[in-house]
Design an enzyme around this catalytic site. Structure first.
Site, PDB file in Angstrom:
ATOM      1  N   CYS A 157       0.839  -5.598  -6.761  1.00 10.57           N
ATOM      2  CA  CYS A 157       0.558  -5.439  -5.328  1.00 10.57           C
ATOM      3  C   CYS A 157       0.020  -6.745  -4.721  1.00 10.57           C
ATOM      4  O   CYS A 157       0.779  -7.688  -4.583  1.00 10.57           O
ATOM      5  CB  CYS A 157      -0.366  -4.244  -5.112  1.00 10.57           C
ATOM      6  SG  CYS A 157      -0.215  -3.580  -3.459  1.00 10.57           S
TER       7      CYS A 157
ATOM      8  N   HIS B  91       1.119   0.085  -8.392  1.00  9.24           N
ATOM      9  CA  HIS B  91      -0.100   0.000  -9.213  1.00  9.24           C
ATOM     10  C   HIS B  91       0.016   0.790 -10.519  1.00  9.24           C
ATOM     11  O   HIS B  91      -0.516   1.902 -10.595  1.00  9.24           O
ATOM     12  CB  HIS B  91      -1.280   0.574  -8.421  1.00  9.24           C
ATOM     13  CG  HIS B  91      -1.724  -0.254  -7.271  1.00  9.24           C
ATOM     14  ND1 HIS B  91      -2.696  -1.229  -7.379  1.00  9.24           N
ATOM     15  CD2 HIS B  91      -1.343  -0.253  -5.978  1.00  9.24           C
ATOM     16  CE1 HIS B  91      -2.888  -1.795  -6.199  1.00  9.24           C
ATOM     17  NE2 HIS B  91      -2.081  -1.213  -5.332  1.00  9.24           N
TER      18      HIS B  91
ATOM     19  N   GLU C 166      -1.699   0.567 -13.052  1.00  9.54           N
ATOM     20  CA  GLU C 166      -3.040   0.799 -13.605  1.00  9.54           C
ATOM     21  C   GLU C 166      -3.681   2.069 -13.035  1.00  9.54           C
ATOM     22  O   GLU C 166      -4.717   2.506 -13.520  1.00  9.54           O
ATOM     23  CB  GLU C 166      -3.930  -0.426 -13.365  1.00  9.54           C
ATOM     24  CG  GLU C 166      -4.417  -0.641 -11.935  1.00  9.54           C
ATOM     25  CD  GLU C 166      -3.346  -1.186 -10.990  1.00  9.54           C
ATOM     26  OE1 GLU C 166      -2.158  -1.280 -11.374  1.00  9.54           O
ATOM     27  OE2 GLU C 166      -3.712  -1.496  -9.834  1.00  9.54           O
TER      28      GLU C 166
HETATM   29  N1  GLN Z   1      -2.004  -4.960   1.625  1.00  6.00           N
HETATM   30  C1  GLN Z   1      -2.609  -5.777   0.614  1.00  6.00           C
HETATM   31  C2  GLN Z   1      -2.329  -7.248   0.828  1.00  6.00           C
HETATM   32  O1  GLN Z   1      -1.561  -7.595   1.659  1.00  6.00           O
HETATM   33  C3  GLN Z   1      -2.144  -5.382  -0.779  1.00  6.00           C
HETATM   34  C4  GLN Z   1      -2.563  -3.964  -1.088  1.00  6.00           C
HETATM   35  C5  GLN Z   1      -2.797  -3.681  -2.527  1.00  6.00           C
HETATM   36  O2  GLN Z   1      -2.972  -4.567  -3.363  1.00  6.00           O
HETATM   37  N2  GLN Z   1      -2.863  -2.403  -2.827  1.00  6.00           N
HETATM   38  O3  GLN Z   1      -2.891  -8.062   0.150  1.00  6.00           O
END
Ligand code: GLN
Length: 193
Positions: A77, A172, A174
């Site tokens: 992410c 994610h 995890e």
């Molecule tokens: N929206 C976040 C970003 O732009 C990422 C979100 C996340 O890691 N769950 O960094």
């Protein structure tokens, strides 16, 4: 074999727990000296702008780039955003993988969702889908050079990529009980001398 977690911000503790369940030695990385003796690094989800700014403040950007040239790195992410070379905006990133990422790509109504994904490269990936949790997630809008898409949503949106020893997931792993992505990353680490 010791795996590091970039522990500046975000959900690195959840990754540490999965790795500990798998019997892997772990280390929290906050300073460049913490990278010594680590065989692979995970950059967690969180807020990519915050993680990037803290990495810059702690003089970690260049040491992380040097580390990634030699060793496997996986970004989940926000971690994917930090690994990408192109993110269509100005914020400190590592710019390692040949991928183009769009932040917060899934709109407000569906900021968070879970979907079962086909990820053939995973153990049992041909017969068993992977429960992918998306939280204000980025998407892959381009995969270039040696980078390859390894998972897509049913509409074709790219959500995971691999480029040699580097891995990036929009979602994610995890946060689920399925540890196959962690095991897959460990297999990339084990392949290295
Ligand atoms: N929206 C976040 C970003 O732009 C990422 C979100 C996340 O890691 N769950 O960094």
């Amino acid at each position: 074999m010791k795996i590091g977690l970039l522990a500046l911000q975000g959900d690195y503790r959840e990754h540490l727990q999965v790795l500990q369940t798998l019997g892997v030695e772990t280390a929290e990385v906050r300073l460049s000296k913490d990278l010594e003796g680590i065989a692979g690094l995970i950059i967690p989800g969180g807020e990519s702008t915050t993680i990037g700014k803290l990495a810059a403040r702690y003089h970690l950007i260049e040491p992380l780039r040097v580390f990634a040239r030699a060793k496997p790195v996986w970004g989940t992410c926000a971690g994917m955003i930090l690994l990408a070379k192109e993110i269509g905006g100005e914020q400190p990133i590592l710019g390692i993988m040949d991928i183009v990422v769009e932040r917060n790509a899934f709109g407000r109504q569906v900021d968070s969702f879970q979907i079962d994904l086909e990820v053939p490269i995973l153990p049992d990936g041909d017969s068993k889908t992977f429960p992918a949790v998306f939280i204000r997630a980025p998407r892959l809008v381009g995969v270039k050079g040696d980078a390859a898409l390894i998972a897509q949503l049913p509409d074709g949106t790219g959500v995971a990529a691999q480029e040699g020893k580097w891995l990036a997931t929009s979602f994610h792993p995890e946060l689920t009980k399925d540890n196959r992505f962690h095991r897959y990353f460990l297999s990339l680490v084990e392949q290295r001398p």
